[in-house]
Structures are given as structure tokens and as C-alpha cells.
Design an enzyme around this catalytic site. Structure first.
Site, PDB file in Angstrom:
ATOM      1  N   GLU A 412      -1.347  -9.098   8.155  1.00 14.27           N
ATOM      2  CA  GLU A 412      -0.212  -9.302   7.962  1.00 14.27           C
ATOM      3  C   GLU A 412       0.605  -9.018   9.254  1.00 14.27           C
ATOM      4  OE1 GLU A 412       0.641  -7.833   4.180  1.00 14.27           O
ATOM      5  OE2 GLU A 412       0.417  -9.871   3.427  1.00 14.27           O
ATOM      6  N   GLU A 490      -7.897 -11.122  -0.135  1.00 14.91           N
ATOM      7  CA  GLU A 490      -7.283 -10.324  -1.198  1.00 14.91           C
ATOM      8  C   GLU A 490      -7.239 -11.284  -2.377  1.00 14.91           C
ATOM      9  OE1 GLU A 490      -3.738  -8.304  -0.026  1.00 14.91           O
ATOM     10  OE2 GLU A 490      -4.519  -7.625   1.894  1.00 14.91           O
TER      11      GLU A 490
HETATM   12  C1  GAL Z   1      -0.722  -8.005   0.460  1.00 16.31           C
HETATM   13  C2  GAL Z   1      -1.142  -6.868   1.730  1.00 16.31           C
HETATM   14  C3  GAL Z   1      -1.677  -5.631   0.824  1.00 16.31           C
HETATM   15  C4  GAL Z   1      -0.685  -5.520  -0.133  1.00 16.31           C
HETATM   16  C5  GAL Z   1      -0.800  -6.221  -1.237  1.00 16.31           C
HETATM   17  C6  GAL Z   1       0.330  -6.181  -2.241  1.00 16.31           C
HETATM   18  O1  GAL Z   1       0.041  -8.871   1.103  1.00 16.31           O
HETATM   19  O2  GAL Z   1      -2.072  -7.432   2.510  1.00 16.31           O
HETATM   20  O3  GAL Z   1      -1.690  -4.626   1.861  1.00 16.31           O
HETATM   21  O4  GAL Z   1       0.490  -5.054  -0.021  1.00 16.31           O
HETATM   22  O5  GAL Z   1      -0.305  -7.408  -0.747  1.00 16.31           O
HETATM   23  O6  GAL Z   1      -0.407  -4.938  -3.204  1.00 16.31           O
END
Ligand code: GAL
Length: 958
Positions: A412, A490
């Protein structure tokens, strides 16, 4: 100290690999002297760092542990923000209120290091200036990156003074805006490392494996000040390697996460020997598919931050091993080191235990999103060197680890040419691995197309995309992206009660070869504290914070296994088992291994009599990716009507991460019939019912109150956020509150005592609303301490929102002790979170009825229940389902020492106060939990629109 510039650190030697070497080392960890100042302007320049023998410390100095974060050592406080910077966005300037920590250590080095040495810092947050004996060695940038300063000729045998000034915030903070606690200090090891003449400075081993003929090679680069000999005894390699180059090692067993075969190699120079663990493997992309050693693989991954509830990001060998063992034991095969390189020792463990690693650079500039990515360093050429330096330090340190298969540029950080420059350098330096970065969806300079929290539909369309020809006007960038495999860096945001939807994602990953799996967000909940008392954002008085968004994990802060991990282990299992009517279907989901490492056992269970019989199920050889259908063995087929057949896959032998017998997969089939209805029935005595509510008040010696119709739950974290698929709507918690699900009242509409039954009709509606659930309750006494109740529930009017559940709530006037049931367990289940394990008879003690989520919320429903005994201090209530119009005739049972109101209004688990009563819900239907905190909400098929329900229960005091 200039902490407002856009460059990398200064003065350090070029980055190199972390080597396991015979060169002497001396740890400088321990107790240092420490002083904290409010800001750089007032940090004393009093000669503390000059090495002047006449200097004496004032009373503002104390002892401090190194490594540690000073905010966890009694100096200042931690602070948590997700994406927002806790100071104005004014790069590269840090705020004036900027804690400055001065560290001093005096130490003797002896004669060992006079020949040559470096002083190594593995992690200082966020910027430091380093002096040895009054001489400035340089500055560090990159909190999770190693810096080595040459101290040859500067080090004394005795009485050295090492002085380090650390700024909590600096220009570097703009590049380190990861979603985590701001925790400054020297938090990783400090060491003195000898660099002898006739020794080895750096080694790079690029190993490869050719699946076609089973041979391996190592492309070796050595930087040494003498001739070097390479030996790999197991492969009969013993040769002069001074000039490096490609060395064929013949036929080898390849390295993979399934079989992490390592070969010990030594590189011997005149005065130093380096030991390496070589894994031969190839990672590549062919036709948009990710391959390891020529076979398609799926990342069954998790994201791991470094976190300890007492020590923050100070990693210990025990925690690292504990994390990786837990991952392996739950069928995880990959880890993304979000969002920085981990402690360097972690990689030796991932090599050894077998986990694919996406190794991420220490980079995130997320806070710039708040201002529309204006001023984003990623796109500002003045920051280019800082970006490159970070990537080079990342890659060099861990470049010899077989487990590292992908380099990630960071997280990010928006888009920009500095990211492209990082990718270009990495590709040129190490073409053997793939490059990952999620933040630029054009994907022009990466090797995998990566996204986070993409919806099911989008993941499907990405999987499908490559089946049809590219559009005729596709740009080169679009064509490039089509050629890439897809991964979710993620997904399945494991915050609070959740994550829902694992099954649906897994089915997509299994269906489309382009989909290379993903990494659940995230491994650990970052609560700070101990023994169940954990803090989150705001608990330290921060005025800018993101509350409990830091508490999202598959394991709790102390590695307590959360239900989400149990569910994940099921979907990540290498053996998918389906029990059919007279046979068992087994799918081998390994990429390489056959099923020879697993044994399969069947168990036949009767609801009343328990286990009837069990035995081994012989599968014969089943190659990777294959499916077998094995008929029931004769002993099982001969059994008359077992009600449950369970088949388990267990490890046949001990492994490095679990012993023989460890369960890696499970399947079951349930043929349970409804319990029989008692025949004799008379109307119950009226003194057992409340005169106003006509709810049951006593049963035998039990004092209780119920049932009330229940449609609300104590909002989960996911209920408190709008799903990404419906961001225009308020979150469910709010919609439930507006509609009034949390404040229903019940009026008795009619009641009639007949000879055989008491009939009560009711209307349950939210205060201030006119839609309702009408109930009909027919009560019969079937024994001295036993009643049946036949319940019909009907929604009336237009409910503006789906329900959380549809059930019957009881409150028993005594505290819970234990719950025993026939159903799925021992863990909890929700419709889209199958963490329940298997069907059978289970018992849990009072302390296991709920999940101790750091922030209280609904938890603990046991599903598939046919019968449950609620043991309390005041007696036992047994509930038997005589009939239910649910898909399989079962109900879900939730037992809690807290009311939902208390759960929904208490901030921390340890603040929950039990009222000495037992709160029992028998639910016909439940809504799923989804992952709305980040990603899709509850899938439509798991939502619960207002609907009728029927159930007949037998209630007994036993
Ligand atoms: C994503 C980010 C993570 C964490 C997650 C929310 O956007 O990459 O680091 O913030 O969201 O828990």
C-alpha cells in the site's frame, strides 16, 4: 541529526547476506543506559556520545533492555493507527513532539575483532545516529532492515562506548505507515561480527531444479578475500569455488513446502567457513499458472506480522517456532511477511519446516491515500534512493533462503516510478524469484497479479478471464497482466468472530488454475498485555487511533487458536474427504506428495452408544492431484445403521512440525434421526409459569425464564462495518439498532389452559416499531420434570433488515458450569464459518463456551445440535430437539455467562462482568458472519431474511 531528508541511511557497508559463519560474534544485547527527550530540539548535546572519559551521566538516565521498544519499558506509550499518520502530512518532516531515545553501552571486545569487524543493527525504529568511541559511524533508515557499520580500526579491546540516538519519528516514518503499533527503539539484536582477512564477506546461491531430469544446480557468487572451497558432502561436491559460477550437482531431491529437503553446504575460506542449507527448487510462471518445480501450486497462506503481547515486535526464537509450527499444524503452506522483513532467523525455520515465503520490503505509505495520494514518496524521484536502499537491504539479507519464492516491494504505497525502480533492480539482481506488489493494479512491473479482499465475483472473473481470447484492442500492459497468475495477498479478514467465506474462496482457487491461492489477513491479534488482559488502540490515551482494528488474527495475542484457524485448517487440508453412502471419496490436494504420508481411519458412531467400531481405510497409492473412491471396508459396511461415520487423515510418521497421528483432514456423514416424541402428555401446572409473561419460570428445581423470541446478536466486528459490496448501506449492527432488533418486547396475545396443553400466543416487536414476530407456544407436561414446547414463529409486516438469528432465549438463574451436546464440535460454527470440527458428543467447560475476543461480541454457537445439557450451579437443563424445520433438523445452541447487552457494551474481554446466570439460546437459523471489516459482507445465501420457523423441544431437568 538530520531526520528530515528523503534519502537512505548513511555510513553503513553495502548490504549482504545473513550468513551462518564461523567468524566470531559478540552479542551486545543486554542492559544499556537510556534517556528520553521530548524532541530533537531539547535532546541534550552534553557530551553523552563523545566518549569523553570525564563525562558523567545525570539522573535522567536509567537502564533499558536492548532489544526492546522503549514504550513497552516504561518510557512513553505505544500508539496505534491503521492508515492515518499520527502527525501532519508534511514530508519529509517529522513532528516536533518526537520522542528521542539516547542509548549508551560500554563494552569490551577483546582481541578477537581487531582484524576486522562490523557492528550490526538488525532493527531500530525509526532512525538512528550511531557513534563508536566518539566517532560518528552513520545513520540508519529502515526500521526492520539491517545496517552494518565497519568498526575495523575503530574498536578498542576494552572500554568501548557505543552511543545511539534514536528518533521515534523521522523522514522514514513516511515510508513505514504499516497498520500496527508505533513502537520505537532498538528492538532487534545488536552484534559485533568479525570480518577476518581471508574471510567471506558475501555469498549468493541461486539454486535451481530441473523437473524434467531431476537435477539441481547452484549458481554461486562469493565475495571473499581468499580462495574458497565448496563442499556439499551428500552430493559429493568438493571443488574450488573462488570464482563462483554455475555448478551442476546431479540428481537431487527438490525442496518444496511439502518436502523441505535441504542439503548442507560449506564454503571454506582461509579464515572463515560459512554453512548454508541449500534447497533446490524452481519457481516460475507458465501460461498464467504459478509453478514450483514444474507443478502448479496454491498458496494456502497467512500474513504474519511480528508481535508479542509483552514485547511488541521483539521476536524470540520460541515465538517464531511456535508461530510456524501452528501454521504447519493447521495446513498453512505459505507466509507473507507483512509488511517488512521478519527477524532474520525466521527464514531458516521456513526453509526447514517447509513454508513458501513472500518476503516483503519495509515499505508502506498508506497515509497519503487520505490526501488523494498527493506528495506520495513513491512518485517523488527525491525518495528514489531511499526506496532502492530498502529493497536492496531486504533482498540481500535473505537471498540464500530456498523458502523465499517471491520478493514483495512493500504494501500500500500507491503507484510511482520508485516502485518500478525497485522492481527493475530486483529483477536484474535475482531473476530466479518472482516480484510482487499489490498497490499498482496495472501490474506492469510485477510477475504476479495480486489484489487484496477482491470479491468472490471478481476473483472468479479473474480466474475465467484467460479462458477467452484477449480483446483485440488490449494494450501491452493488459496483455502482460493476463499472462500473470493471480493471488490474493490478503483475503478473509480474520477480525473477531470470523472469517466467513473461506469455503467459497477455496472453491474458486480450486476451480481456476490461474488462481494461486492467497494469504489470510492475518496471523496474530496485536493486543498488548498478558493473561487475557489485552489493550488496543485508544487504550493508551492516543487522540488519533483506530481502536480494535489492530486485533485481527487467526490466533490471539498469546497464540490462542481462534475458531477461524480451525476452519482454515479444514479448507487448506491436503486431503479432502467426502463420506458417501457406502464409500469414501478422497482427493489428494498436495502438489507433489502422494498420500503415503497419511493414514486414513474410519469411526462409526451411534448417538446413544458412542463409538461402535473403527478401523483403517486403505487407499492404495494416490498420486498428487488424484481422487480415489474407496468402498466402505467390510467391517463398516456390516454395521447396522451407524448414525455418524467419520473419516480422518492423520500423519503416518513424525514430522518436524507434528507427531504421527496428527489430524490433517476430516470428513463425515451424518444420518441422525429425530428423537422420539413422548406420547403421554398433560397440561403443565400453572405455577411453573410467570403470571404476566406466561414464560416458563421453573422446571423441577431449576429456576429459569424463557423462552423469549431472539433475532439479535451482540454485534461482531464484522457486523460493525459495511461490507465492501454494500458500502452505501450502514453496517448491520446499525441497521439492526435502527430497526430495533436489540430492543424487542413481547406481549401475550392469548393463553388457554386445555386438558392436554397450555397454548400461548405472543407478539414480539421492537419498541417503536410495528413489524413483529408472532409466536405460538404449546406446552405439555410429559414427566415430572419434563415439558415439551411446540413453537411456531411467524414474521408479520415488513422487516427492513435481515435478522441476526431466529431463536429462543432462556436465562437460567445460576452460573454455567459446562455444556454437553450431540452435534458439531467441539468448536463453534456459524453458517459460513465451519469451525465446529465433527459431529458427535462433546463437552466443554464454562470457560470454553465462548471465544475470548479481546473486544467482546457474539461467539460460541454450537451448530448441528440435536440435544444439549446445560449444566449450571443450580441444576442441569437438557434440551432435546424433537423436530425442527431446519435443513437437517438440528439447531444451534449458544450458552454464555453474559447477556448480549453486556457483550455489546463492554470494551474489553477482561472487563466483562458475569451476572451469575446462564444465557442460553436455541437458534433455528443464524446469519453468517462474513468479513465486512475488510472485504465482502455476508454472502446472500448466508443472510437471514425474516422468515417463519417451527421447532419442538423437550425440556427436562436432569
Ligand atoms: C490492508 C492492509 C493490512 C491491514 C488490513 C486491514 O489494507 O494491507 O496491513 O491494514 O488492510 O486489517
Amino acid at each position: 541529526m538530520n531526520i528530515a531528508r528523503k534519502g537512505p541511511g548513511t555510513g553503513a557497508r553495502p548490504p549482504r547476506a545473513r550468513l551462518h559463519s564461523s567468524a566470531p560474534r559478540q552479542s551486545l544485547n543486554g542492559t544499556w543506559r537510556f534517556r528520553l527527550s521530548r524532541g530533537l530540539a531539547v535532546a541534550p548535546e552534553d557530551g553523552w556520545n563523545t566518549g569523553d572519559a570525564a563525562w558523567t551521566e545525570g539522573d535522567d538516565w536509567t537502564g533499558i533492555t536492548v532489544p526492546a521498544h522503549w514504550v513497552l519499558e516504561g518510557h512513553g506509550k505505544p500508539a496505534y493507527t491503521n492508515t492515518r499518520f499520527p502527525f501532519p502530512i508534511d514530508p519529509p518532516n517529522p513532528p516536533d513532539e518526537n520522542p528521542i531515545g539516547d542509548y549508551r553501552l560500554t563494552f569490551d571486545a577483546g582481541a578477537t575483532f581487531t582484524d576486522g569487524a562490523v557492528l550490526r543493527f538488525d532493527g531500530i525504529e525509526s532512525a538512528a545516529e550511531v557513534w563508536l568511541n566518539g566517532e560518528l559511524l552513520g545513520e540508519t533508515r529502515g526500521s526492520r532492515l539491517t545496517h552494518e557499520f565497519d568498526v575495523t580500526g575503530r574498536l578498542r579491546e576494552n572500554g568501548n562506548l557505543l552511543a545511539v540516538r534514536v528518533a521515534q519519528f523521522s523522514d522514514a516514518s513516511y515510508l513505514e505507515d504499516q497498520d500496527m503499533w508505533w513502537m520505537p527503539g532498538i528492538f532487534r539484536d545488536v552484534e559485533l561480527v568479525a570480518t577476518p582477512a581471508g574471510g567471506i564477506w558475501d555469498v549468493f546461491t541461486v539454486t535451481d531444479y530441473e523437473a524434467a531430469d531431476g537435477t539441481g544446480t547452484v549458481d554461486l557468487f562469493v565475495e571473499a578475500s581468499s580462495a574458497v572451497r565448496l563442499r556439499i558432502p551428500e552430493l559429493d561436491v568438493d571443488l574450488d569455488a573462488t570464482d563462483g559460477g554455475v555448478i551442476g550437482v546431479g540428481v537431487v531431491e527438490p525442496w518444496s513446502a511439502e518436502n523441505p529437503r535441504l542439503y548442507t553446504a560449506t564454503l571454506e575460506a582461509e579464515n572463515e567457513t560459512v554453512t548454508l542449507e541449500l534447497g533446490f527448487r524452481r519457481i516460475e510462471v507458465r501460461d498464467s499458472v504459478l509453478l514450483v518445480n514444474g507443478e502448479p501450486i496454491q498458496f494456502r497462506g497467512v500474513n504474519r506480522h511480528e508481535h508479542d503481547p509483552l514485547r511488541g515486535r521483539v521476536a524470540s526464537p520460541e515465538r517464531m517456532r511456535q508461530d510456524l509450527l501452528l501454521m504447519k499444524q493447521h495446513n498453512v503452506n505459505a507466509v507473507r511477511t507483512s509488511h517488512y522483513p521478519p527477524h532474520p532467523d525466521l527464514l531458516a525455520l521456513t526453509d526447514e519446516l517447509g513454508l513458501y515465503v513472500v518476503l516483503e520490503c519495509d515499505l508502506e505509505t498508506h497515509g497519503f491515500e487520505e490526501i488523494g495520494w498527493r506528495l506520495n514518496p513513491s512518485a517523488d524521484p527525491q525518495w528514489r534512493d531511499a526506496y532502492l536502499d530498502r529493497m536492496q537491504r531486504t533482498v540481500h539479507r535473505d537471498k540464500n533462503h530456498a523458502s523465499v519464492v517471491i520478493w514483495s516491494l512493500g504494501n500500500e504505497a500507491g503507484t510511482g516510478t520508485n516502485l518500478e525502480a525497485m522492481a527493475a533492480w530486483t529483477r536484474a539482481f535475482d531473476p530466479s524469484r518472482l516480484i510482487h506488489y499489490e498497490g499498482d493494479w496495472s501490474s506492469t512491473y510485477v510477475d504476479v497479479y495480486s489484489r487484496m479482499y477482491a470479491s468472490f465475483e471478481e476473483v472468479r472473473s479473474i480466474g475465467e478471464e484467460i479462458a477467452s481470447p484477449a480483446p483485440f484492442d488490449a494494450t501491452a500492459a493488459q496483455l502482460h497482466r493476463r499472462s500473470l497468475p493471480f493471488m490474493q495477498c490478503e483475503y478473509a479478514h480474520a477480525m473477531g468472530n470470523g472469517p466467513g467465506g473461506l469455503q467459497e474462496y477455496q472453491e474458486l482457487f480450486d476451480q481456476y488454475p490461474r488462481l494461486a491461492g492467497g494469504f489470510v489477513w492475518e496471523w496474530i491479534e496485536h493486543g498488548l498485555g498478558s493473561d487475557g488482559v489485552y489493550s488496543y488502540g485508544g487504550d493508551f490515551g492516543e487522540d488519533v487511533h483506530d481502536s480494535n482494528f489492530v486485533i485481527d488474527g487467526l490466533v490471539g495475542p498469546d497464540r490462542e487458536v481462534r475458531p477461524g484457524l480451525v476452519a482454515l485448517a479444514h479448507w487448506y487440508s491436503p486431503a479432502r474427504i467426502t463420506v458417501l453412502d457406502d464409500a469414501v471419496r478422497i482427493e489428494n490436494r498436495y502438489a507433489f506428495a502422494d498420500l503415503g504420508g497419511l493414514t486414513f481411519t474410519w469411526t462409526a458412531i451411534s448417538a446413544q452408544d458412542g463409538e461402535l467400531d473403527s478401523g483403517e481405510l486403505k487407499t492404495g497409492p494416490v498420486a498428487a492431484g488424484e481422487v480415489v473412491v474407496v468402498p466402505f471396508p467390510d467391517e463398516l459396511a456390516a454395521l447396522e445403521l451407524p448414525e455418524i461415520v467419520t473419516v480422518e487423515a492423520r500423519l503416518a510418521h513424525d514430522t518436524a512440525w507434528a507427531g504421527a497421528g496428527h489430524v490433517v483432514g476430516r470428513g463425515e456423514r451424518v444420518w441422525l434421526n429425530q428423537a422420539e416424541e413422548p406420547v403421554e402428555a398433560v397440561a403443565p401446572a400453572d405455577d411453573s409459569f410467570d403470571a404476566v409473561s406466561l414464560r416458563l419460570r421453573s422446571l423441577g428445581g431449576l429456576r429459569l425464564d424463557g423462552p423469549e423470541v431472539g433475532i439479535w446478536r451482540a454485534p461482531t466486528d464484522n457486523d460493525r462495518y459495511p461490507g465492501w459490496d454494500e458500502r452505501d448501506l450502514p453496517p448491520y449492527a446499525e441497521r439492526w439498532h435502527v430497526a430495533g432488533l436489540d430492543r424487542t418486547r413481547t406481549r401475550v396475545v392469548s393463553s388457554a389452559w386445555g386438558e392436554d396443553a397450555l397454548r400461548v400466543t405472543t407478539r414480539t416487536a421492537p419498541a417503536g416499531r410495528d413489524f413483529s414476530v408472532d409466536g405460538e407456544f404449546v406446552w405439555r407436561r410429559v414427566a415430572d420434570k419434563a415439558l415439551t414446547v411446540e413453537v411456531t414463529l411467524t414474521p408479520i409486516g415488513t422487516w427492513p433488515v435481515e435478522w441476526a438469528r431466529l431463536g429462543l432465549d432462556f436465562v437460567i438463574d445460576a452460573a454455567p458450569r459446562e455444556l454437553s451436546w450431540l452435534g458439531r464440535g467441539p468448536g463453534p460454527s456459524y453458517p459460513d464459518l465451519a469451525a465446529g470440527g465433527f459431529t458427535g458428543r462433546h463437552t466443554v467447560a464454562a470457560g470454553e463456551l465462548y471465544t475470548p475476543h479481546v473486544k467482546p461480541q457474539e461467539s460460541g454457537a454450537r451448530a448441528g445440535v440435536r440435544e444439549a445439557s446445560v449444566v449450571t450451579d443450580g441444576g442441569t437443563l437438557r434440551v432435546t430437539v424433537l423436530s425442527a424445520d431446519t435443513p437437517d433438523g438440528s439447531v444451534a445452541v449458544t450458552v454464555s455467562p453474559w447477556s448480549r447487552k453486556v457483550l455489546s457494551t463492554t470494551a474489553h474481554h477482561h472487563e466483562l462482568e458475569a451476572d451469575g446466570r446462564t444465557h442460553l439460546s436455541v437458534d433455528l437459523f443464524q446469519s453468517g458472519v462474513g468479513t465486512a471489516t475488510c472485504g465482502p459482507g455476508v454472502l446472500p445465501r448466508y443472510r437471514l431474511a425474516a422468515r417463519p420457523g417451527r421447532v419442538t423441544l423437550l425440556l427436562e431437568e436432569v
